[in-house]
Write a protein that holds these residues in place. Sequence first.
Motif, mmCIF file in Angstrom:
data_model
loop_
_atom_site.group_PDB
_atom_site.id
_atom_site.type_symbol
_atom_site.label_atom_id
_atom_site.label_comp_id
_atom_site.label_asym_id
_atom_site.label_seq_id
_atom_site.Cartn_x
_atom_site.Cartn_y
_atom_site.Cartn_z
ATOM 1 N N SER A 1 0.811 -1.220 0.000
ATOM 2 C CA SER A 1 0.000 0.000 0.000
ATOM 3 C C SER A 1 0.839 1.263 0.000
ATOM 4 O O SER A 1 0.358 2.331 -0.332
ATOM 5 N N ALA A 2 2.094 1.155 0.401
ATOM 6 C CA ALA A 2 2.961 2.342 0.407
ATOM 7 C C ALA A 2 3.260 2.797 -1.015
ATOM 8 O O ALA A 2 3.207 2.022 -1.960
ATOM 9 N N ALA A 3 3.587 4.079 -1.117
ATOM 10 C CA ALA A 3 3.925 4.622 -2.430
ATOM 11 C C ALA A 3 5.162 3.929 -2.984
ATOM 12 O O ALA A 3 6.141 3.732 -2.273
ATOM 13 N N GLN A 4 5.123 3.553 -4.246
ATOM 14 C CA GLN A 4 6.244 2.853 -4.879
ATOM 15 C C GLN A 4 6.881 3.765 -5.923
ATOM 16 O O GLN A 4 6.213 4.575 -6.567
ATOM 17 N N PRO A 5 8.177 3.641 -6.119
ATOM 18 C CA PRO A 5 8.841 4.466 -7.129
ATOM 19 C C PRO A 5 8.408 4.069 -8.536
ATOM 20 O O PRO A 5 7.856 2.987 -8.761
ATOM 21 N N ALA A 6 8.710 4.958 -9.469
ATOM 22 C CA ALA A 6 8.491 4.630 -10.875
ATOM 23 C C ALA A 6 9.488 3.549 -11.290
ATOM 24 O O ALA A 6 10.523 3.352 -10.660
ATOM 25 N N THR A 7 9.157 2.830 -12.353
ATOM 26 C CA THR A 7 10.008 1.735 -12.827
ATOM 27 C C THR A 7 10.401 1.986 -14.273
ATOM 28 O O THR A 7 9.559 2.344 -15.103
ATOM 29 N N ARG A 8 11.681 1.820 -14.565
ATOM 30 C CA ARG A 8 12.208 1.912 -15.926
ATOM 31 C C ARG A 8 13.121 0.713 -16.168
ATOM 32 O O ARG A 8 14.026 0.470 -15.369
ATOM 33 N N ASP A 9 12.847 -0.028 -17.224
ATOM 34 C CA ASP A 9 13.672 -1.180 -17.585
ATOM 35 C C ASP A 9 13.805 -2.177 -16.429
ATOM 36 O O ASP A 9 14.853 -2.764 -16.189
ATOM 37 N N GLY A 10 12.716 -2.312 -15.682
ATOM 38 C CA GLY A 10 12.667 -3.327 -14.639
ATOM 39 C C GLY A 10 13.261 -2.940 -13.301
ATOM 40 O O GLY A 10 13.309 -3.775 -12.392
ATOM 41 N N VAL A 11 13.722 -1.695 -13.137
ATOM 42 C CA VAL A 11 14.270 -1.266 -11.850
ATOM 43 C C VAL A 11 13.670 0.094 -11.497
ATOM 44 O O VAL A 11 13.121 0.797 -12.349
ATOM 45 N N TRP A 12 13.793 0.461 -10.217
ATOM 46 C CA TRP A 12 13.273 1.749 -9.784
ATOM 47 C C TRP A 12 14.044 2.890 -10.430
ATOM 48 O O TRP A 12 15.257 2.820 -10.648
ATOM 49 N N ALA A 13 13.298 3.962 -10.706
ATOM 50 C CA ALA A 13 13.893 5.148 -11.317
ATOM 51 C C ALA A 13 13.276 6.382 -10.693
ATOM 52 O O ALA A 13 12.233 6.317 -10.028
ATOM 53 N N SER A 14 13.930 7.514 -10.900
ATOM 54 C CA SER A 14 13.386 8.777 -10.410
ATOM 55 C C SER A 14 12.128 9.123 -11.199
ATOM 56 O O SER A 14 11.841 8.547 -12.256
ATOM 57 N N ARG A 15 11.385 10.086 -10.688
ATOM 58 C CA ARG A 15 10.120 10.437 -11.336
ATOM 59 C C ARG A 15 10.320 10.979 -12.743
ATOM 60 O O ARG A 15 9.465 10.795 -13.607
ATOM 61 N N ASP A 16 11.467 11.630 -12.985
ATOM 62 C CA ASP A 16 11.725 12.116 -14.339
ATOM 63 C C ASP A 16 12.437 11.078 -15.205
ATOM 64 O O ASP A 16 12.728 11.320 -16.373
ATOM 65 N N GLY A 17 12.763 9.915 -14.610
ATOM 66 C CA GLY A 17 13.383 8.834 -15.368
ATOM 67 C C GLY A 17 14.848 9.021 -15.687
ATOM 68 O O GLY A 17 15.427 8.222 -16.417
ATOM 69 N N ARG A 18 15.496 10.031 -15.113
ATOM 70 C CA ARG A 18 16.881 10.336 -15.471
ATOM 71 C C ARG A 18 17.911 9.647 -14.586
ATOM 72 O O ARG A 18 19.097 9.781 -14.822
ATOM 73 N N ARG A 19 17.470 8.945 -13.564
ATOM 74 C CA ARG A 19 18.414 8.228 -12.710
ATOM 75 C C ARG A 19 17.760 6.956 -12.189
ATOM 76 O O ARG A 19 16.548 6.888 -12.035
#
Length: 830
Positions: A182-200
Motif C-alpha cells: 500500500s505504500a507509495a512505490q517508485p516509478a520503474t524503468r527497464d525493470g528497476v526503480w527510477a526517479s520520477r523524471d526517469g533520469r536516474r
Amino acid sequence: MDERNRTAVTAHGIRMRLARPAVLAWLLFLLACAAAIGRASFTADLSAFLPRSPSAGQRVLVEQLRDGLVSRLILVAIDGGDAPTRAAVSRQLAATLRGDAQFASVGNGEALADARDPQFIFDHRYVLSPAVTPQRFSVEGLHQALGDSLDLLSSSAGLVTKTLLPRDPTGEVAALVGQLDSAAQPATRDGVWASRDGRRAVLVVQTVSAGSDTDAQARAIGAVRRAFDASVRTVPNAASCRLSMTGPGVFSVDARDAIKHDVERLSTLSVVLIVALLLTVYRSPATLALGLLPVLSGVAAGLAAVSGAFGTVHGLTLGFGTTLIGEAVDYSIYLFVQSAQADRAADAMRSWIAGYWPTIRLGVLTSACGFASMLFSGFPGLVQLGLYSIAGLTTAALVTRFVLPHLRGGGAAVRDVSRLGAALARAALAAPRLRGPLAVLVLAACAALALHRDRLWSRELAALSPVPAQSQALDARLRADVGAPDVRYLLVISAATAQAALEGAEKMAAQLQPLVDRGVLAGYESPARYLPSDATQRARIASLPPPGVLAARMREAVANQPIGVKPERFAPFITDVDAARRQPLLTRADLQGTSMALAVDALLTERAGRWTAMLPLRAPAAAQHAPDARAADGPSLDAAPVRAAVARAGVPDALFVDMKVEADRLYVNYVQEDIRLSVAGFAAIAVLLLIALRSPRRVARVLAPLVAAVLVVAAGFALAGVPLTILHLIGMLLIVAVGSNYALFFCHRAVATAEAGRISPHTLVSLLIANLATVAGFGLLALSRVPLLETFGLTVGPGAILALAFAAILAPPTARAAATHVDNRHGVSA
C-alpha cells in the motif's frame, strides 16, 4: 670554559630543573593524561547535542536519530548513461550488496528481491489476513468472497486469480499483497526503480548497523562504492555512470570526515601562523618550544577530562582544541614578553609573579566562571565543551606559572619590542577619543537587535545541522523519488512485553484505518501487519471451520454463484484451511529470510526491558505538497483526528509524535535554558570581579568592553540575516573569556611598585601578540566547511579584536596617565 664543560654544565642544569617537584608533577600529569586519551573513543554523533533528560516525545526523537528505521537507510542514485545501462548497473550493484552481510535489505524494484515473500504470504495467509473472521467463513461470507474473486477473473489480475482460485477462493493472498504494497512505490524503468523524471536509477539500501554507528556506516558506504565501481567495469558503456548517496548514515560519516579534515587542516594552519608570529618576538626556538608547552598541556588535560567524564570525545570538542591553542598560548606570551622588561634577569620571574600573575589568575578564574555555566547545560555536547575549556585553560595557566619558570633558566630570549610598545602606548593614549563613536556603535547595535528581536534566534534544530544545503536538497529529491519514509509522524506504543506492544498496535490500527478511508491519512505501517499478536492469531485460527463444516458451506456458497463452478474444484481450499487450523502460531523466527522480518525488526524494538511498537503515519499527498509543508511553526498533517483516534483506542502509554515539531520545541527550550545559564555565568563573573576588585565602578569598567563586543558581534549577525544558535552563544562566552584578560590588564594592575596602575610597553605588546594568536586560533575556524566550527570562527575572531580595542578605548584615567608616563619615559611626545 671549553665546549665539553659548557655542555656538561648545561645538561646538569637541565637535570636539576627537571628534578624540581613542580616539573616532576607536571610530567606525571601528562603521562596520566596520555593514558586517559589512549582509552578514549571519538565520535561525530550529533545526538550528543540532544538533551540528557528528554520528554517522552523527545526520547522517541533521540532513539530514532540514533538507531531508528530511517537512520539505517542509504538512498543510492545512479546518474549518467542511458536508461538500459543504468538499469544494468543497478541490478549488478544490488546483486553484489545482497550478498554482503552489512546490509539487511537492498531494494531496486526487481521482483527477485523478495522471492520468498509470496510463498510465505500464501502459507500463512489465514493468520496474516485481517479479513479472517467467523463471518468471513459463514455461507454468506464465503459467497461474497468467492464472488469477488470470480469478478477479478476478467481484470488484469485474472491470470493470477485463476491460478490461485482453487486454493484461495476467498482472495486472502490478493488482499494481503495489496495491503503490504500500500505504500507509495517508485516509478520503474527497464525493470528497476527510477526517479520520477526517469533520469536516474534509484536503490534503497538498509544497513544492519544503526545510523549512529559511524564506523560501521563508513564501512557500508565504502562497500557500496566498491560494488558500484565493479559494476561499472562489468556493464558495457557504463563508464559515464555516476554514484551518489544520501541518508542519515551518509550525513554522519560525511560530517565526521569533514570535522576531522578541517580540524587537521585548520589546526596545522593555526599552529603555523602562531609559530610564525611567536618567532617574530622570540629570538630562540627553545623559547618558542617552551611557550607551546602550556598549550599542549592544556589540550591534553582537556581531552583527558572529557574522556574520563564521558568515555567518548565528540569531534566538535576535538575541533575546539584548535581554538584553545589561540588562548592558552597567551599565558606564556604574557610571561616571556612582560618579564623581559626587568632590569636584571634574576629579578624577571620574581617581578612578573608579583606584578602580573594576580591579574592573569583573575582572568583565568573569570574564564572558568563563564565556561562553568556550560556544565549545567542539558546538552552533553555542550557540557563537554565547558569541561574541556575549564580543564585546558586552567592547566595552561598553571603550567605557565609553576613549570615554565623552572624550565626557562635565566631570561627568555625575546626581541626588543620597545619601539612597538611605544607605538602601542601612543595608540592607547589616543584610544579614549573614540568613546563617543563607540557609544554610537553600541547604541546602533542595541537598536539593530531590538528591530530583529523576533528573528534573532533560530527556532529549528536543523540550524545545528552540519549537512550542506546541497546534500539536503539531494536527500529531499531522492526521498521523493523512492517514497522513502521520513518518519516525521509516529505513533509509539510502549509495553512490558512484545505481545502487549503488538496488541496495542492492533487496537491502534483499528482506529487509524477509518482515517485512511476518509483521506485524513495516506496510510500507516504497523509491526502487527507482518506479525500479528498471539491473541489475534488464535482468534483468526478459531474462525476457520472444520473440514466437514467448511465443505458443506462451500457447496451452498458455490450453488448460488452466477458463474457455474463445481464444489469439487475447491478441495485444495478445504485441505489448506484444515492445515492452517493445526499450524503453530507465527513467530519472529518464522519471518527470517523475508522482507517482513526487516519491517518487524524496525518497528518492534526492545530497550532496557521495555518493548516499543512504532506506527509511522503518512500524510496525504495534498498535505505533503502544501505551501507550508516545511514550515517551522507546525505540522502539515492535521494532528487533531490522530490524537482523537489515539484517545479512542485506549492503549496505555500510546503517544503521537511529530518529530519535527518535537525537535524544534526541544531546541527552543534548550536555547532558552542556555541563555539563562549564560546570564548566570556572566553574573558569576561579575561577583568574582567584585570580590577581587572591591569596587563596583572598577567591575563595570572591566565588563563594559566585553558587553560592548558581544552586542556588536550579535548585531552584525542580525543585520546579516543569520539567526543566532546555541553555538553563537558559546562563541559569545568565548569573547567574554578571552576579552576579560585584556580588560583586566587595562583596568586592573596589582603591581607592587611605585608606578602601580601603569601599562608598560611590554604589556601592550604582549596583549597585541596574544590577541593575534587568539584570532589565528579562533578566526581560522571561519574558513571551515563545517557550519558548527565556522560559527565559532565568525563569532570569536571579530569578537576578540573588538574586545581588545574596546578595552583600550574604555580604559580608566589612571591607565591613560600611565601611558603618558610611558611615552615620556621612552621619548615619545604626547
